[in-house]
Motif scaffolding. Structure first.
Motif, mmCIF file in Angstrom:
data_model
loop_
_atom_site.group_PDB
_atom_site.id
_atom_site.type_symbol
_atom_site.label_atom_id
_atom_site.label_comp_id
_atom_site.label_asym_id
_atom_site.label_seq_id
_atom_site.Cartn_x
_atom_site.Cartn_y
_atom_site.Cartn_z
ATOM 1 N N ASP A 181 87.758 30.765 -29.364
ATOM 2 C CA ASP A 181 86.919 29.921 -30.212
ATOM 3 C C ASP A 181 85.448 30.173 -29.897
ATOM 4 O O ASP A 181 85.017 30.075 -28.744
ATOM 5 C CB ASP A 181 87.267 28.449 -29.989
ATOM 6 N N GLY A 182 84.665 30.483 -30.927
ATOM 7 C CA GLY A 182 83.238 30.711 -30.753
ATOM 8 C C GLY A 182 82.850 32.124 -30.398
ATOM 9 O O GLY A 182 81.657 32.452 -30.379
ATOM 10 N N VAL A 183 83.824 33.000 -30.096
ATOM 11 C CA VAL A 183 83.511 34.402 -29.810
ATOM 12 C C VAL A 183 82.930 35.028 -31.073
ATOM 13 O O VAL A 183 83.459 34.856 -32.176
ATOM 14 C CB VAL A 183 84.769 35.162 -29.358
ATOM 15 N N THR A 184 81.832 35.752 -30.923
ATOM 16 C CA THR A 184 81.125 36.289 -32.090
ATOM 17 C C THR A 184 81.386 37.777 -32.280
ATOM 18 O O THR A 184 81.812 38.489 -31.357
ATOM 19 C CB THR A 184 79.615 36.083 -31.950
ATOM 20 N N GLN A 185 81.088 38.222 -33.474
ATOM 21 C CA GLN A 185 81.195 39.642 -33.792
ATOM 22 C C GLN A 185 80.285 40.471 -32.884
ATOM 23 O O GLN A 185 80.658 41.562 -32.443
ATOM 24 C CB GLN A 185 80.825 39.856 -35.261
ATOM 25 N N ASP A 186 79.101 39.963 -32.581
ATOM 26 C CA ASP A 186 78.177 40.682 -31.694
ATOM 27 C C ASP A 186 78.775 40.851 -30.301
ATOM 28 O O ASP A 186 78.624 41.915 -29.678
ATOM 29 C CB ASP A 186 76.845 39.940 -31.600
ATOM 30 N N ARG A 187 79.442 39.820 -29.816
ATOM 31 C CA ARG A 187 80.047 39.894 -28.476
ATOM 32 C C ARG A 187 81.156 40.942 -28.450
ATOM 33 O O ARG A 187 81.300 41.688 -27.476
ATOM 34 C CB ARG A 187 80.593 38.522 -28.097
ATOM 35 N N ILE A 188 81.943 41.019 -29.512
ATOM 36 C CA ILE A 188 83.007 42.024 -29.589
ATOM 37 C C ILE A 188 82.404 43.415 -29.706
ATOM 38 O O ILE A 188 82.895 44.377 -29.099
ATOM 39 C CB ILE A 188 83.935 41.705 -30.771
ATOM 40 N N SER A 189 81.312 43.540 -30.459
ATOM 41 C CA SER A 189 80.633 44.830 -30.582
ATOM 42 C C SER A 189 80.147 45.322 -29.221
ATOM 43 O O SER A 189 80.242 46.520 -28.904
ATOM 44 C CB SER A 189 79.458 44.717 -31.559
ATOM 45 N N GLU A 190 79.633 44.419 -28.413
ATOM 46 C CA GLU A 190 79.163 44.800 -27.075
ATOM 47 C C GLU A 190 80.302 45.356 -26.232
ATOM 48 O O GLU A 190 80.112 46.307 -25.461
ATOM 49 C CB GLU A 190 78.548 43.589 -26.381
#
Length: 398
Positions: A181-190
């Motif tokens: 919950d709350g994990v963002t696309q930017d965090r996954i991209s990193e």
């Protein structure tokens, strides 16, 4: 041209309704046999254990796609065809599908044929950072197996079994993956060291049914993912419909019993509280006095266990009612049912159809088909590959 299909431990679905998955698995065996060196069709049959006729059909299909080439040769004193695997051309793309207990990764070139693919088991309650690290490491290994570098990857699409807020790029993981919950696309991209596209797994299933399944010409389609939760991907007028901010298709939260069990969404009697694989497993665990998995449900139902078949039938009827509600609004030509219980075939589909016919408009009962997926557990990752390929092509024109 693309040089092959899947490799790795691909499970073969033996149900008659899963011939697409069986063909894909057999193609994978042929391609794996050719990766070491060119071979005649007889040698391929010996290496794979497949029938000569099966090998001949697969080689013909791969040759038409440009994945292999053939040339005359002599084998054991007889004329034969030498089959050679062609090298992949075009941008490399990656599809990744996270589930409650797995991550499946597929690497492909600019062609519908997948190069390498694998699935890694994850623990229940896996956290995003840990699972993303596992996926990134396995991706590097698969790229190495395919003779590719991370720098050659043009696009990655990651699917999750959660709604995604397109305004913020954040996962709304309160149901199936609360840890995300709350994990963002930017965090996954990193985590992958490059931009990724984030998508709902049911949406990806709908995309895959049109790109890899039998419904490329169908402009109005619903893909229903029956798993720990229940979601749907909507194709309307030939385009994926995500709604105003990304959460269209939450079929699992259609209310089917106003006085029913409290749902995690805060409502009562949602479809997920009656018909998800999780609820079916809980009911059967109480009956048998031991934990029951989705694989157990399939095995027991196919073996004729009456309690398991009753649970499946009751769930199917409820699913059919919810699908009817959606169909009364959207009038799809086809509803495709996927997820871990798709292997049950008509044991699941017949009660779904019965529930649908009871609550759908009469015109829909004679025009809307309800079918099982032919892509097995690969539907979502194949949808991710398709979306990644579209992103790579769009980027090439920027």
């Amino acid at each position: 041209m693309c040089c092959g299909v899947t490799i790795g431990d691909m499970a073969t679905n033996r149900r008659p309704g899963s011939q697409g998955a069986l063909r894909a698995a057999n193609q994978a065996r042929v391609v794996q046999a050719l990766r070491a060196a060119p071979a005649t069709q007889s040698e391929i049959a010996e290496r794979t254990g497949l029938a000569h006729a099966t090998v001949s059909n697969i080689v013909r299909d791969l040759r038409e796609r440009g994945a292999v080439s053939t040339q005359p040769t002599v084998h054991q004193g007889r004329r034969a065809s030498l089959v050679t695997l062609e090298r992949a051309e075009g941008p490399t793309v990656v599809g990744i599908d996270f589930g409650r207990q797995h991550v499946r990764i597929a690497v492909a070139a600019d062609d519908p044929v997948v190069l390498v693919e694998d699935e890694v088991v994850l623990p229940v309650g896996h956290r995003a950072d840990d699972s993303l690290a596992i996926a990134a490491e396995r991706l590097d290994e698969l790229l190495e197996e395919a003779g590719l570098q991370r720098g050659s990857v043009a696009a990655i699409c990651v699917g999750v079994p959660c709604p995604i807020d397109l305004r913020t790029g954040a996962i709304l993981g309160h149901s199936i993956l609360p840890e995300w919950d709350g994990v963002t696309q930017d965090r996954i991209s990193e985590a992958f060291g490059m931009p990724v596209e984030l998508a709902n797994d049911s949406d990806l299933g709908a995309i895959a049914e049109r790109a890899f399944g039998s419904y490329g010409e169908v402009d109005d389609l619903i893909f229903v993912k029956l798993g720990t939760g229940i979601g749907s991907g909507l194709v309307i007028g030939g385009r994926l419909h995500r709604g105003s901010f990304g959460i269209a298709g939450e079929l699992g939260h259609v209310q089917v019993d106003p006085a029913g069990t409290l749902c995690v969404c805060g409502s009562r009697g949602c479809l997920e509280t009656l018909a998800s694989v999780r609820v079916m497993a809980q009911s059967l665990s109480a009956v048998f006095g031991r934990p029951i998995s989705s694989a157990d449900i399939v095995r027991q139902a196919l073996a004729g266990d009456p309690a398991t078949r009753r649970v499946v039938a009751d769930a199917g009827a409820a699913i059919g009612r919810a699908i009817a509600n959606a169909a009364n609004l959207l009038a799809p030509a086809v509803v495709v049912v996927g997820g871990p219980l798709a292997e049950l075939g008509d044991l699941l589909l017949e009660p779904v159809r019965d529930g649908f016919e009871r609550f759908a408009l009469h015109a829909l009962t004679t025009s809307t088909r309800i079918v099982g997926t032919s892509l097995g557990s690969r539907a979502e990752v194949l949808g991710a590959v398709t979306l990644a390929r579209q992103s790579a092509k769009a980027a090439a024109f920027i």
